[in-house]
Design an enzyme around this catalytic site. Structure first.
Site, PDB file in Angstrom:
ATOM      1  CB  SER A 199       4.539  11.610   5.332  1.00 55.66           C
ATOM      2  OG  SER A 199       3.721  11.835   4.219  1.00 55.66           O
ATOM      3  CG  ASP A 257       8.586  16.949   1.362  1.00 58.08           C
ATOM      4  OD1 ASP A 257       7.700  16.623   0.548  1.00 58.08           O
ATOM      5  OD2 ASP A 257       8.779  16.353   2.440  1.00 58.08           O
ATOM      6  CG  HIS A 304       7.734  13.067   1.305  1.00 53.71           C
ATOM      7  ND1 HIS A 304       7.431  14.017   2.259  1.00 53.71           N
ATOM      8  CD2 HIS A 304       6.902  12.005   1.550  1.00 53.71           C
ATOM      9  CE1 HIS A 304       6.460  13.560   3.040  1.00 53.71           C
ATOM     10  NE2 HIS A 304       6.122  12.348   2.642  1.00 53.71           N
TER      11      HIS A 304
END
Length: 361
Positions: A199, A257, A304
């Site tokens: 991320s 995602d 995610h």
């Protein structure tokens, strides 16, 4: 795919687990003296999170202080303080023998604190200007990620002196120099630098890779990025410059995602040709994508989650689904370079080295 593909993807998953160690070790207990820092000392951190046999020894903790407005939450009292964002490690002698080079690993966690979320929402582009001798104003990156990377820690607590960037450049340079330089006691080694993140951490990993390459430090050691669920980081000029500098990135992305679609929902690589006047404002992904496919209506947030990414990479079904892309290129590379001489088990543990030298990435 039969045979080696699951083993090769499992090796990519190993880098994901080294990133996951950051989440497991991050202290979010407000009553703890290590709040917003690592729970453990460097010498035993990997052991404490269940990765004693990971093949790396942690050499330094890294801190980032997002330069954003004070967040009116429980984190307000810690505004300006560096949060523990990840670690730098060097491969052990045993892992070095397996990889064929001494590997310097930098591992970044993703967004956790409110200030980091605020930084993520700063989606405007601004010139990176990381090389003072050649600022390249056309090369632009997301301002929030740049803030995390370049803002300094005001408290220096737990050794987080200087900006995230300054800490990283000092430590990576030190390790590369220490292991590549020969002495009367020890000959120099081949050295590689592996940057892995999830991320927001993927964005920091890519910024560091670009920074190392722009400063010429990648000439001493090849640099590779393993990105898990990473967002876009910069514009088309940033991607072009990364390609020109030889920045290699393997971008593992779940097709469901939403973070991998940000920023730049409208202005991105797909619209660059159509919206040519706004090319400088179009966000563009860097590197080769390894697509995964997962969605659960009962747990939408799992699309995610780093644990989801790691599990998908370890599943044979995921290997079959991704095999026509990056895995196929890796297998082709193994076949051409070793003419069938590799044992597949050995090929698996060489994954880091293969991606480092794979010209197609």
């Amino acid at each position: 795919l039969d045979g080696p593909a699951p083993a090769l993807l499992s090796e990519v998953a190993r880098y994901g687990e080294l990133v996951d160690a950051c989440y497991k070790a991050f202290d979010l207990d407000r009553a703890s003296r290590r709040y917003l820092n690592c729970k453990y000392g460097k010498e035993r951190m990997l052991e404490e999170v269940g990765m004693a046999g990971a093949g790396y020894e942690v050499t330094k903790y890294i801190y980032a202080a997002p330069d954003v407005m004070t967040v009116p939450t429980m984190e307000a009292s810690t505004s300006g303080r560096g949060r523990w964002i990840g670690y730098v490690a060097a491969s052990t002698d045993e892992m070095t023998r397996r990889l064929g080079r001494r590997d310097v690993l930098v591992s970044f966690r993703g967004t956790v604190t409110p200030a980091e979320w605020m930084a993520n929402f700063m989606s405007s582009l601004e010139p990176a200007r990381l090389d003072p001798c050649d600022p390249r104003p056309d090369v632009m990156v997301e301002s929030g990620f740049l803030s995390l990377y370049t803002s300094a820690d005001k408290t220096c607590r737990f050794g987080g002196a200087g900006s995230c960037r300054e800490q990283l450049l000092r430590e990576v340079s030190r390790l590369v120099d220490a292991h590549s330089s020969s002495s009367s006691k020890k000959p120099g080694e081949e050295v590689s630098v592996t940057l892995a993140g999830h991320s927001m951490g993927s964005a920091l990993a890519l910024l560091l890779a670009y920074d190392l390459a722009e400063l010429g430090l990648n000439r001493a050691a090849p640099v590779t990025v393993f990105s898990f669920g990473g967002p876009r980081v910069g514009n088309a000029a940033f991607k072009a410059r990364c390609d020109e500098l030889g920045v290699k990135a393997l971008r593992v992305a779940n097709v469901h995602d939403p973070i991998t679609k940000l920023p730049g929902i409208l202005l991105n690589e797909a619209t660059t040709g159509v919206l040519r006047p706004w090319r400088a404002s179009c966000y563009t992904h860097v590197g080769v994508e390894l697509p995964l496919d997962y969605f659960s209506a009962r747990d939408p947030a799992a699309v995610h989650d780093l644990g989801t990414y790691i599990a998908l990479l370890k599943k044979p079904a995921a290997a079959a689904e991704a095999g026509g892309g990056v895995v196929g290129k890796v297998l082709d590379f193994v076949g051409r370079q070793r003419a069938g001489a590799f044992q597949w088990q050995y090929a698996a543990v060489q994954m880091g080295g293969l991606v480092q030298t794979l010209g197609l990435i």
